[in-house]
Design a protein around this motif. Structure first.
Motif, PDB file in Angstrom:
ATOM      1  N   MET A  33       0.827  -1.186   0.000  1.00  0.00           N
ATOM      2  CA  MET A  33       0.000   0.000   0.000  1.00  0.00           C
ATOM      3  C   MET A  33       0.875   1.255   0.000  1.00  0.00           C
ATOM      4  O   MET A  33       0.532   2.230  -0.645  1.00  0.00           O
ATOM      5  CB  MET A  33      -0.948  -0.002   1.187  1.00  0.00           C
ATOM      6  N   GLY A  34       2.004   1.207   0.708  1.00  0.00           N
ATOM      7  CA  GLY A  34       2.904   2.358   0.736  1.00  0.00           C
ATOM      8  C   GLY A  34       3.409   2.715  -0.645  1.00  0.00           C
ATOM      9  O   GLY A  34       3.491   3.895  -1.015  1.00  0.00           O
ATOM     10  N   TYR A  35       3.750   1.716  -1.422  1.00  0.00           N
ATOM     11  CA  TYR A  35       4.207   1.916  -2.805  1.00  0.00           C
ATOM     12  C   TYR A  35       3.104   2.606  -3.618  1.00  0.00           C
ATOM     13  O   TYR A  35       3.361   3.567  -4.352  1.00  0.00           O
ATOM     14  CB  TYR A  35       4.571   0.552  -3.400  1.00  0.00           C
ATOM     15  N   THR A  36       1.883   2.135  -3.462  1.00  0.00           N
ATOM     16  CA  THR A  36       0.754   2.699  -4.197  1.00  0.00           C
ATOM     17  C   THR A  36       0.511   4.141  -3.787  1.00  0.00           C
ATOM     18  O   THR A  36       0.283   5.005  -4.636  1.00  0.00           O
ATOM     19  CB  THR A  36      -0.505   1.848  -3.963  1.00  0.00           C
ATOM     20  N   LEU A  37       0.571   4.415  -2.488  1.00  0.00           N
ATOM     21  CA  LEU A  37       0.383   5.790  -2.016  1.00  0.00           C
ATOM     22  C   LEU A  37       1.484   6.709  -2.529  1.00  0.00           C
ATOM     23  O   LEU A  37       1.228   7.874  -2.855  1.00  0.00           O
ATOM     24  CB  LEU A  37       0.337   5.819  -0.486  1.00  0.00           C
ATOM     25  N   THR A  38       2.696   6.196  -2.611  1.00  0.00           N
ATOM     26  CA  THR A  38       3.819   7.003  -3.113  1.00  0.00           C
ATOM     27  C   THR A  38       3.612   7.358  -4.581  1.00  0.00           C
ATOM     28  O   THR A  38       3.775   8.512  -4.976  1.00  0.00           O
ATOM     29  CB  THR A  38       5.150   6.250  -2.944  1.00  0.00           C
ATOM     30  N   LEU A  39       3.243   6.351  -5.383  1.00  0.00           N
ATOM     31  CA  LEU A  39       3.025   6.617  -6.810  1.00  0.00           C
ATOM     32  C   LEU A  39       1.745   7.409  -7.035  1.00  0.00           C
ATOM     33  O   LEU A  39       1.717   8.352  -7.818  1.00  0.00           O
ATOM     34  CB  LEU A  39       2.970   5.302  -7.592  1.00  0.00           C
ATOM     35  N   GLY A  40       0.659   6.989  -6.395  1.00  0.00           N
ATOM     36  CA  GLY A  40      -0.613   7.702  -6.488  1.00  0.00           C
ATOM     37  C   GLY A  40      -1.269   7.677  -7.855  1.00  0.00           C
ATOM     38  O   GLY A  40      -2.203   8.435  -8.107  1.00  0.00           O
ATOM     39  N   SER A  41      -0.818   6.821  -8.753  1.00  0.00           N
ATOM     40  CA  SER A  41      -1.381   6.794 -10.103  1.00  0.00           C
ATOM     41  C   SER A  41      -2.509   5.769 -10.215  1.00  0.00           C
ATOM     42  O   SER A  41      -2.648   4.877  -9.369  1.00  0.00           O
ATOM     43  CB  SER A  41      -0.296   6.443 -11.124  1.00  0.00           C
ATOM     44  N   TYR A  42      -3.262   5.893 -11.285  1.00  0.00           N
ATOM     45  CA  TYR A  42      -4.332   4.933 -11.555  1.00  0.00           C
ATOM     46  C   TYR A  42      -3.759   3.524 -11.664  1.00  0.00           C
ATOM     47  O   TYR A  42      -4.303   2.574 -11.077  1.00  0.00           O
ATOM     48  CB  TYR A  42      -5.075   5.310 -12.843  1.00  0.00           C
ATOM     49  N   ASP A  43      -2.663   3.378 -12.406  1.00  0.00           N
ATOM     50  CA  ASP A  43      -2.054   2.051 -12.580  1.00  0.00           C
ATOM     51  C   ASP A  43      -1.589   1.471 -11.253  1.00  0.00           C
ATOM     52  O   ASP A  43      -1.716   0.261 -11.018  1.00  0.00           O
ATOM     53  CB  ASP A  43      -0.894   2.113 -13.567  1.00  0.00           C
ATOM     54  N   ALA A  44      -1.065   2.307 -10.379  1.00  0.00           N
ATOM     55  CA  ALA A  44      -0.617   1.824  -9.072  1.00  0.00           C
ATOM     56  C   ALA A  44      -1.801   1.323  -8.253  1.00  0.00           C
ATOM     57  O   ALA A  44      -1.736   0.267  -7.628  1.00  0.00           O
ATOM     58  CB  ALA A  44       0.123   2.931  -8.326  1.00  0.00           C
ATOM     59  N   TRP A  45      -2.895   2.081  -8.270  1.00  0.00           N
ATOM     60  CA  TRP A  45      -4.082   1.648  -7.517  1.00  0.00           C
ATOM     61  C   TRP A  45      -4.707   0.407  -8.138  1.00  0.00           C
ATOM     62  O   TRP A  45      -5.205  -0.469  -7.432  1.00  0.00           O
ATOM     63  CB  TRP A  45      -5.091   2.791  -7.397  1.00  0.00           C
ATOM     64  N   ARG A  46      -4.682   0.300  -9.435  1.00  0.00           N
ATOM     65  CA  ARG A  46      -5.198  -0.908 -10.095  1.00  0.00           C
ATOM     66  C   ARG A  46      -4.334  -2.106  -9.698  1.00  0.00           C
ATOM     67  O   ARG A  46      -4.852  -3.193  -9.408  1.00  0.00           O
ATOM     68  CB  ARG A  46      -5.215  -0.735 -11.604  1.00  0.00           C
ATOM     69  N   GLY A  47      -3.033  -1.908  -9.646  1.00  0.00           N
ATOM     70  CA  GLY A  47      -2.132  -2.972  -9.204  1.00  0.00           C
ATOM     71  C   GLY A  47      -2.386  -3.358  -7.752  1.00  0.00           C
ATOM     72  O   GLY A  47      -2.378  -4.537  -7.396  1.00  0.00           O
ATOM     73  N   PHE A  48      -2.619  -2.346  -6.906  1.00  0.00           N
ATOM     74  CA  PHE A  48      -2.931  -2.628  -5.507  1.00  0.00           C
ATOM     75  C   PHE A  48      -4.199  -3.468  -5.406  1.00  0.00           C
ATOM     76  O   PHE A  48      -4.273  -4.391  -4.584  1.00  0.00           O
ATOM     77  CB  PHE A  48      -3.099  -1.333  -4.706  1.00  0.00           C
ATOM     78  N   SER A  49      -5.163  -3.170  -6.234  1.00  0.00           N
ATOM     79  CA  SER A  49      -6.408  -3.939  -6.240  1.00  0.00           C
ATOM     80  C   SER A  49      -6.131  -5.413  -6.527  1.00  0.00           C
ATOM     81  O   SER A  49      -6.685  -6.308  -5.875  1.00  0.00           O
ATOM     82  CB  SER A  49      -7.366  -3.360  -7.281  1.00  0.00           C
ATOM     83  N   LEU A  50      -5.255  -5.672  -7.485  1.00  0.00           N
ATOM     84  CA  LEU A  50      -4.909  -7.060  -7.828  1.00  0.00           C
ATOM     85  C   LEU A  50      -4.166  -7.748  -6.681  1.00  0.00           C
ATOM     86  O   LEU A  50      -4.435  -8.912  -6.364  1.00  0.00           O
ATOM     87  CB  LEU A  50      -4.073  -7.094  -9.107  1.00  0.00           C
ATOM     88  N   VAL A  51      -3.236  -7.025  -6.060  1.00  0.00           N
ATOM     89  CA  VAL A  51      -2.502  -7.594  -4.929  1.00  0.00           C
ATOM     90  C   VAL A  51      -3.461  -7.854  -3.765  1.00  0.00           C
ATOM     91  O   VAL A  51      -3.398  -8.905  -3.112  1.00  0.00           O
ATOM     92  CB  VAL A  51      -1.342  -6.663  -4.494  1.00  0.00           C
ATOM     93  N   ALA A  52      -4.351  -6.916  -3.508  1.00  0.00           N
ATOM     94  CA  ALA A  52      -5.326  -7.091  -2.423  1.00  0.00           C
ATOM     95  C   ALA A  52      -6.201  -8.323  -2.668  1.00  0.00           C
ATOM     96  O   ALA A  52      -6.471  -9.089  -1.739  1.00  0.00           O
ATOM     97  CB  ALA A  52      -6.186  -5.837  -2.283  1.00  0.00           C
ATOM     98  N   MET A  53      -6.613  -8.524  -3.909  1.00  0.00           N
ATOM     99  CA  MET A  53      -7.428  -9.695  -4.227  1.00  0.00           C
ATOM    100  C   MET A  53      -6.661 -10.992  -3.965  1.00  0.00           C
ATOM    101  O   MET A  53      -7.233 -11.986  -3.518  1.00  0.00           O
ATOM    102  CB  MET A  53      -7.894  -9.644  -5.673  1.00  0.00           C
ATOM    103  N   ALA A  54      -5.367 -10.966  -4.224  1.00  0.00           N
ATOM    104  CA  ALA A  54      -4.548 -12.165  -4.056  1.00  0.00           C
ATOM    105  C   ALA A  54      -4.165 -12.409  -2.597  1.00  0.00           C
ATOM    106  O   ALA A  54      -4.026 -13.564  -2.180  1.00  0.00           O
ATOM    107  CB  ALA A  54      -3.284 -12.055  -4.913  1.00  0.00           C
ATOM    108  N   ARG A  55      -3.968 -11.358  -1.834  1.00  0.00           N
ATOM    109  CA  ARG A  55      -3.397 -11.497  -0.487  1.00  0.00           C
ATOM    110  C   ARG A  55      -4.383 -11.270   0.662  1.00  0.00           C
ATOM    111  O   ARG A  55      -4.076 -11.587   1.804  1.00  0.00           O
ATOM    112  CB  ARG A  55      -2.238 -10.513  -0.311  1.00  0.00           C
ATOM    113  N   MET A  56      -5.537 -10.675   0.379  1.00  0.00           N
ATOM    114  CA  MET A  56      -6.485 -10.353   1.456  1.00  0.00           C
ATOM    115  C   MET A  56      -7.764 -11.161   1.269  1.00  0.00           C
ATOM    116  O   MET A  56      -8.160 -11.472   0.151  1.00  0.00           O
ATOM    117  CB  MET A  56      -6.811  -8.845   1.445  1.00  0.00           C
ATOM    118  N   THR A  57      -8.427 -11.440   2.387  1.00  0.00           N
ATOM    119  CA  THR A  57      -9.708 -12.136   2.320  1.00  0.00           C
ATOM    120  C   THR A  57     -10.782 -11.160   1.854  1.00  0.00           C
ATOM    121  O   THR A  57     -10.593  -9.932   1.878  1.00  0.00           O
ATOM    122  CB  THR A  57     -10.120 -12.689   3.694  1.00  0.00           C
ATOM    123  N   THR A  58     -11.917 -11.702   1.458  1.00  0.00           N
ATOM    124  CA  THR A  58     -13.042 -10.855   1.064  1.00  0.00           C
ATOM    125  C   THR A  58     -13.442  -9.936   2.208  1.00  0.00           C
ATOM    126  O   THR A  58     -13.719  -8.746   2.002  1.00  0.00           O
ATOM    127  CB  THR A  58     -14.236 -11.728   0.636  1.00  0.00           C
TER     128      THR A  58
END
Length: 113
Positions: free
Chosen positions: A1-26
């Motif tokens: 999440m820190g990486y995403t906040l640092t970049l702050g771009s749409y692509d970074a947040w989209r990537g965070f969404s994918l990581v969250a889906m893989a690493r976090m429960t519903t």
């Protein structure tokens, strides 16, 4: 999440969404979404974010060939809020005689189900 906040771009947040889906429960992702929406300054901001994710249907298009088919197609992807709003507005726009016929139809469909 820190990486995403640092970049702050749409692509970074989209990537965070994918990581969250893989690493976090519903449940964890739902809690994160809830907390993020609650942190916004106004209800309108939360609604705008929600609408961008849920892709509401917008207003129904004018009927092409079959108004009922077009209405059913629109209703299949409209949000519950949209369906309720348009159903009530359409009902209220009916003449009293048609409102009575509609109530009778709904009662018969409910009994048959």
């Amino acid at each position: 999440m820190g990486y995403t906040l640092t970049l702050g771009s749409y692509d970074a947040w989209r990537g965070f969404s994918l990581v969250a889906m893989a690493r976090m429960t519903t449940e964890e992702r739902a809690a994160l979404a809830w907390a993020a929406l609650r942190s916004l300054d106004t209800l309108e901001q939360a609604e705008l974010v929600t609408e961008s994710v849920l892709k509401f249907a917008g207003h129904p298009m004018p009927p092409f060939l079959s108004p009922m088919e077009d209405a059913r197609a629109w209703a299949s992807f409209a949000s519950l809020r949209e369906r309720k709003a348009y159903a009530l507005a359409a009902y209220e726009a009916l003449p009293p005689r048609d409102q009575m016929a509609f109530r009778k139809h709904i009662s018969e469909v409910e009994i048959a189900a």
